[in-house]
Design an enzyme around this catalytic site. Structure first.
Site, mmCIF file in Angstrom:
data_model
loop_
_atom_site.group_PDB
_atom_site.id
_atom_site.type_symbol
_atom_site.label_atom_id
_atom_site.label_comp_id
_atom_site.label_asym_id
_atom_site.label_seq_id
_atom_site.Cartn_x
_atom_site.Cartn_y
_atom_site.Cartn_z
ATOM 1 N N TYR A 130 0.857 -1.191 0.000
ATOM 2 C CA TYR A 130 0.000 0.000 0.000
ATOM 3 C C TYR A 130 0.889 1.234 0.000
ATOM 4 O O TYR A 130 1.741 1.403 0.870
ATOM 5 C CB TYR A 130 -0.923 0.029 1.226
ATOM 6 N N ASN A 214 -3.572 6.057 6.175
ATOM 7 C CA ASN A 214 -4.305 6.861 7.147
ATOM 8 C C ASN A 214 -5.064 5.969 8.133
ATOM 9 O O ASN A 214 -4.885 4.748 8.163
ATOM 10 C CB ASN A 214 -5.250 7.829 6.431
ATOM 11 N N SER A 237 6.137 9.746 12.861
ATOM 12 C CA SER A 237 7.583 9.563 12.887
ATOM 13 C C SER A 237 8.199 10.198 14.127
ATOM 14 O O SER A 237 7.621 11.089 14.752
ATOM 15 C CB SER A 237 8.202 10.166 11.627
ATOM 16 N N GLN A 259 12.377 15.507 11.145
ATOM 17 C CA GLN A 259 11.277 14.659 11.604
ATOM 18 C C GLN A 259 10.009 15.467 11.805
ATOM 19 O O GLN A 259 8.913 15.043 11.447
ATOM 20 C CB GLN A 259 11.653 13.961 12.915
ATOM 21 N N HIS A 262 7.410 16.063 9.013
ATOM 22 C CA HIS A 262 6.609 14.946 8.504
ATOM 23 C C HIS A 262 5.132 15.106 8.834
ATOM 24 O O HIS A 262 4.267 14.858 7.995
ATOM 25 C CB HIS A 262 7.090 13.625 9.125
ATOM 26 N N GLU A 327 12.068 5.467 17.160
ATOM 27 C CA GLU A 327 12.137 4.965 15.786
ATOM 28 C C GLU A 327 13.540 5.202 15.226
ATOM 29 O O GLU A 327 14.159 4.303 14.658
ATOM 30 C CB GLU A 327 11.091 5.684 14.943
ATOM 31 N N HIS A 328 14.032 6.420 15.354
ATOM 32 C CA HIS A 328 15.374 6.793 14.902
ATOM 33 C C HIS A 328 16.176 7.311 16.093
ATOM 34 O O HIS A 328 15.672 8.131 16.857
ATOM 35 C CB HIS A 328 15.322 7.905 13.854
ATOM 36 N N ASP A 361 16.833 7.605 5.509
ATOM 37 C CA ASP A 361 15.533 7.723 4.843
ATOM 38 C C ASP A 361 15.626 7.383 3.366
ATOM 39 O O ASP A 361 14.653 6.900 2.775
ATOM 40 C CB ASP A 361 14.995 9.150 4.971
ATOM 41 N N GLU A 415 -0.760 -35.910 29.317
ATOM 42 C CA GLU A 415 -1.631 -34.812 28.899
ATOM 43 C C GLU A 415 -3.025 -35.303 28.514
ATOM 44 O O GLU A 415 -3.860 -34.514 28.047
ATOM 45 C CB GLU A 415 -0.993 -34.060 27.722
ATOM 46 N N HIS A 420 -2.558 -39.561 20.574
ATOM 47 C CA HIS A 420 -1.169 -39.169 20.349
ATOM 48 C C HIS A 420 -0.241 -40.325 20.727
ATOM 49 O O HIS A 420 0.683 -40.683 19.980
ATOM 50 C CB HIS A 420 -0.810 -37.950 21.204
#
Length: 434
Positions: A130, A214, A237, A259, A262, A327-328, A361, A415, A420
């Site tokens: 996307y 969004n 960001s 930043q 953004h 993030e950074h 980036d 169990e 099994h």
């Protein structure tokens, strides 16, 4: 004016804890609307996509078509400025080369008992990318999302991008071509996510959806998760810069504003051990804001969510950085390498004064799709591993089954799973009570 915190203040811990929990996004309750859109696309397929695209983007598919043609991509490449196309090629080459080093290798071995074990890696069959439209339509993000999938060997990469009036940013299409993406549809929003997840008459479904969007796109990704995989739900960001007084305040201010521009919800934080340097950076931010094209957005981000944190020494900075889990993270100090081993929580680390986050980036080679909102505490940035699956391998012969079988039978019966136990016992001729 950004918030100012001082480590030595008696209220620092309380103030810092409150700062960490500051909400930077306005929550929109769009789940009901998104659910209706998804259900509509599942029921009506292409017809629903056509209706939503006409309503939201002013597109008439009878004129433009839903799919972007190869000729359109060719034309887009010629429409991109040569210096931009050249820069995209530089970025693509570096991103692909770096991500090739992330390719995992199969590991098949035989242990001392003679049991064969291992792991086998295979690419996801199909991935949907996307790409946001409008002001957030970034060709660099196409490269960052698509090239790791290409390197991983994903055989089908599909791109969806909203196209107001039918047109798409030519640089976005050029980036798609450079990344090897040829299946592109001019659709966006929750309806595009639904089409990727469930398919329509035109679009075959994919196995995983990646890329930002969004509130409607984010909600749609959450709702289709389980039917398909998703990468992450990205928030605004953020950058944390740890800097000493030997830096040029203008450099650090520029990094913070990179930043802040953004999104009004973006966050830029400076940690320094020098109060006068912190003052100088704040003044540089105010000065640079006066000439920024996106000054209104950057100013709102800096005013509402920016911070300057004063510490007595950088030994105190690293634990704070790990709690912020940015993030950074930029390390602009005299000895940044000394800090790196102690950094546990960061999407990406940028080491030294000459490594601005912006290089990451675009052209550094590392990926810029990174965890936000403190999710670096438990997650990683996008990479090749997001596009492959690991399958476990196990092989026993009769001798190995005789050795391991009794333990498996004992555990199964403990169990309460008799079928099994019998699955093993029957091979060992032990009978139902064996």
């Amino acid at each position: 004016m950004a918030i100012r915190l001082n480590y030595l203040d008696t209220s620092f811990e309380r103030d810092f804890a409150a700062f960490l929990t500051t909400k930077r996004e306005v929550s929109e309750d769009v789940n009901a609307v998104v659910r209706a859109i998804i259900d509509d696309v599942r029921a009506r397929g292409d017809a629903a996509l056509a209706d939503y695209s006409a309503r939201f983007d002013g597109i008439d598919f009878t004129v433009t078509g839903m799919a972007v043609t190869s000729a359109e991509i060719d034309a887009a490449i010629h429409a991109v400025a040569p210096e931009v196309l050249g820069a995209l090629k530089v970025a693509a080459t570096r991103i692909e080369a770096h991500h090739r080093r992330q390719l995992p290798k199969d590991d098949i071995y035989e242990d001392q008992m003679g049991v064969g074990l291992g792991s086998r890696w295979t690419p996801i069959d199909a991935v949907g990318l996307y790409v946001p439209g409008g002001t957030a339509s970034y060709p660099s993000s196409v490269l960052m999302n698509a090239l790791p999938a290409k390197v991983a060997g994903v055989p089908r990469i599909v791109m969806v991008v909203p196209a107001s009036g039918g047109s798409i940013n030519p640089a976005v299409l050029a980036a798609a071509r450079l990344a090897g993406v040829e299946e592109i549809y001019r659709i966006g929003g929750a309806q595009a996510v639904a089409a990727l997840a469930y398919g329509t008459e035109t679009i075959e479904p994919v196995a995983k959806i990646v890329g930002p969007g969004n509130a409607y796109v984010a909600a749609a990704k959450r709702q289709v998760f389980g039917t398909v995989g998703i990468d992450m739900i990205a928030g605004p960001s953020e950058v944390l810069v740890i800097a000493d007084r030997d830096n040029d305040p203008d450099w650090i201010a520029a990094d913070l504003l990179a930043q802040a521009e953004h999104d009004a919800g973006a966050q830029a934080i400076l940690i320094t051990d020098d109060a006068a340097f912190g003052d100088a950076v704040e003044k540089a931010v105010e000065r640079q804001l006066k000439t920024l094209p996106r000054a209104e957005t950057a100013a709102a981000s800096w005013r509402d969510f920016g911070a300057v944190i004063l510490v007595p020494d950088f030994d105190k900075a690293v634990p704070l950085a790990n709690r912020i889990a940015p993030e950074h993270l930029e390390l602009a100090t005299a000895d940044p390498d000394a800090m790196v081993p102690a950094i546990r929580n960061a999407g990406a680390i940028f080491i030294g004064r000459h490594t601005p986050e912006v290089i990451g980036d675009y052209v550094g080679g590392s990926n810029h799709v990174l965890p936000t909102a403190r999710s670096a505490r438990f997650s990683s940035g996008l990479g090749v591993l997001d596009y492959v699956k690991r399958t476990s391998i196990l092989r026993l012969g009769p001798d190995q089954l005789r050795i391991l079988g009794p333990a498996a039978i004992a555990l199964a019966r403990s169990e309460g799973l008799e079928a099994h136990a019998r699955s093993v016992a029957i091979r060992l001729n032990l009978g139902e009570e064996g």
